[in-house]
Design an enzyme around this catalytic site. Structure first.
Site, PDB file in Angstrom:
ATOM      1  N   THR A  73      -3.335   1.816 -14.582  1.00  0.00           N
ATOM      2  CA  THR A  73      -3.589   0.378 -14.803  1.00  0.00           C
ATOM      3  C   THR A  73      -4.790  -0.147 -14.025  1.00  0.00           C
ATOM      4  OG1 THR A  73      -2.137  -0.410 -13.019  1.00  0.00           O
ATOM      5  CG2 THR A  73      -1.116  -0.014 -15.176  1.00  0.00           C
ATOM      6  N   ASP A  94      -6.167   6.903  -5.527  1.00  0.00           N
ATOM      7  CA  ASP A  94      -6.515   8.297  -5.260  1.00  0.00           C
ATOM      8  C   ASP A  94      -7.347   8.400  -3.975  1.00  0.00           C
ATOM      9  OD1 ASP A  94      -6.830  11.003  -5.676  1.00  0.00           O
ATOM     10  OD2 ASP A  94      -8.272  10.810  -7.322  1.00  0.00           O
ATOM     11  N   ASN A 107      -7.360  12.104 -10.824  1.00  0.00           N
ATOM     12  CA  ASN A 107      -8.152  12.462 -12.011  1.00  0.00           C
ATOM     13  C   ASN A 107      -8.035  13.974 -12.214  1.00  0.00           C
ATOM     14  OD1 ASN A 107     -10.168  13.756 -10.354  1.00  0.00           O
ATOM     15  ND2 ASN A 107     -10.916  11.704  -9.849  1.00  0.00           N
ATOM     16  N   ASP A 143       0.848  -1.191   0.000  1.00  0.00           N
ATOM     17  CA  ASP A 143       0.000   0.000   0.000  1.00  0.00           C
ATOM     18  C   ASP A 143       0.889   1.249   0.000  1.00  0.00           C
ATOM     19  OD1 ASP A 143      -1.711   2.071   0.620  1.00  0.00           O
ATOM     20  OD2 ASP A 143      -2.667   1.032   2.288  1.00  0.00           O
ATOM     21  N   ILE A 144       0.752   2.075  -1.014  1.00  0.00           N
ATOM     22  CA  ILE A 144       1.628   3.245  -1.169  1.00  0.00           C
ATOM     23  C   ILE A 144       1.404   4.268  -0.043  1.00  0.00           C
ATOM     24  CG2 ILE A 144       0.149   4.712  -2.635  1.00  0.00           C
ATOM     25  CD1 ILE A 144       2.729   5.059  -4.445  1.00  0.00           C
TER      26      ILE A 144
HETATM   27  P1  ADP Z   1      -6.156   4.769 -12.609  1.00  0.00           P
HETATM   28  O1  ADP Z   1      -7.459   5.526 -12.651  1.00  0.00           O
HETATM   29  O2  ADP Z   1      -4.970   5.645 -12.943  1.00  0.00           O
HETATM   30  O3  ADP Z   1      -6.196   3.496 -13.362  1.00  0.00           O
HETATM   31  P2  ADP Z   1      -6.432   3.326 -10.068  1.00  0.00           P
HETATM   32  O4  ADP Z   1      -6.334   3.895  -8.681  1.00  0.00           O
HETATM   33  O5  ADP Z   1      -7.739   2.737 -10.469  1.00  0.00           O
HETATM   34  O6  ADP Z   1      -5.954   4.504 -11.034  1.00  0.00           O
HETATM   35  O7  ADP Z   1      -5.309   2.231 -10.265  1.00  0.00           O
HETATM   36  C1  ADP Z   1      -3.949   2.504 -10.421  1.00  0.00           C
HETATM   37  C2  ADP Z   1      -3.144   1.422  -9.737  1.00  0.00           C
HETATM   38  O8  ADP Z   1      -3.097   1.692  -8.331  1.00  0.00           O
HETATM   39  C3  ADP Z   1      -3.727   0.020  -9.878  1.00  0.00           C
HETATM   40  O9  ADP Z   1      -2.668  -0.860 -10.222  1.00  0.00           O
HETATM   41  C4  ADP Z   1      -4.258  -0.298  -8.482  1.00  0.00           C
HETATM   42  O10 ADP Z   1      -4.167  -1.687  -8.186  1.00  0.00           O
HETATM   43  C5  ADP Z   1      -3.285   0.480  -7.637  1.00  0.00           C
HETATM   44  N1  ADP Z   1      -3.693   0.794  -6.246  1.00  0.00           N
HETATM   45  C6  ADP Z   1      -4.928   0.887  -5.700  1.00  0.00           C
HETATM   46  N2  ADP Z   1      -4.827   1.195  -4.388  1.00  0.00           N
HETATM   47  C7  ADP Z   1      -3.500   1.303  -4.095  1.00  0.00           C
HETATM   48  C8  ADP Z   1      -2.734   1.588  -2.920  1.00  0.00           C
HETATM   49  N3  ADP Z   1      -3.316   1.838  -1.747  1.00  0.00           N
HETATM   50  N4  ADP Z   1      -1.363   1.583  -3.015  1.00  0.00           N
HETATM   51  C9  ADP Z   1      -0.757   1.352  -4.191  1.00  0.00           C
HETATM   52  N5  ADP Z   1      -1.403   1.093  -5.331  1.00  0.00           N
HETATM   53  C10 ADP Z   1      -2.767   1.065  -5.288  1.00  0.00           C
END
Ligand code: ADP
Length: 167
Positions: A115, A31, A21, A7-8
């Site tokens: 992605t 986001d 967005n 988790d980032i």
């Molecule tokens: P986008 O609209 O740019 O596709 P998303 O948030 O739907 O953005 O997904 C972008 C990436 O972030 C995906 O690979 C998703 O699995 C990942 N993601 C979702 N939550 C987290 C998090 N808490 N930490 C890191 N990556 C995440």
């Protein structure tokens, strides 16, 4: 350059990148997770930025996150690959890396931009991400650590295959 599965919002780095967005006012996926973890002061600062174009990036503070700053970038929605998606995604990575270099950040963590809900094919996105970050590192010599923070096993395995070609 390195890869983490997780988790980032938990990373204690100089800056994390948000796959935002164009409104910059929060959304779903990474986001939403970043806005929840940073707290409501983040959306107040984001409001003052008046949005962000696809392929562009803007910096805010990290508020309640362990990360000091957030670089918000807006990736392209995948529409088959012939609508400038590659160049727009390249611009996202290039701009985030440039901001990190200009601000003299030592550590920067990226999610896999576009992605998730934006449906960009994971393998094509990962190749581009690593290529652009590698080019920027050669150009600027920083940040010292670039972390690709994968949230799902599939992305993690893709990056594990690609990264050795660049290190
Ligand atoms: P986008 O609209 O740019 O596709 P998303 O948030 O739907 O953005 O997904 C972008 C990436 O972030 C995906 O690979 C998703 O699995 C990942 N993601 C979702 N939550 C987290 C998090 N808490 N930490 C890191 N990556 C995440």
């Amino acid at each position: 350059m390195e890869i983490i599965l997780g988790d980032i919002t938990k990373l204690k780095v100089d800056a994390i990148v948000n796959a935002a967005n164009t409104s910059l006012l929060g959304g779903s996926g990474v986001d939403g997770a970043i806005h929840r973890a940073a707290g409501s002061e983040l959306v107040d600062e984001c409001r003052s930025l008046a949005g962000c174009k696809v392929g562009d990036a803007k910096l805010t503070k990290g508020y309640r996150l362990p990360a000091r700053f957030i670089i918000h970038t807006v990736g392209p929605v995948w529409r088959g690959g012939s609508h400038g998606e590659q160049e727009l995604l390249a611009q996202c990575y290039r701009k985030c890396m440039q901001i990190a270099a200009d601000k003299e950040f030592d550590t920067l963590a990226f999610p896999c931009i576009s992605t998730g809900i934006y449906r960009y094919p994971k393998d094509i996105a990962a190749k581009l991400a690593v290529k652009i970050c590698s080019e920027q590192l050669q150009k600027n010599g920083r940040p010292q650590r670039v972390i690709f923070c994968c949230y799902d096993q599939e992305n993690y395995e893709i990056y594990e295959k690609i990264l050795p070609e660049y290190t």
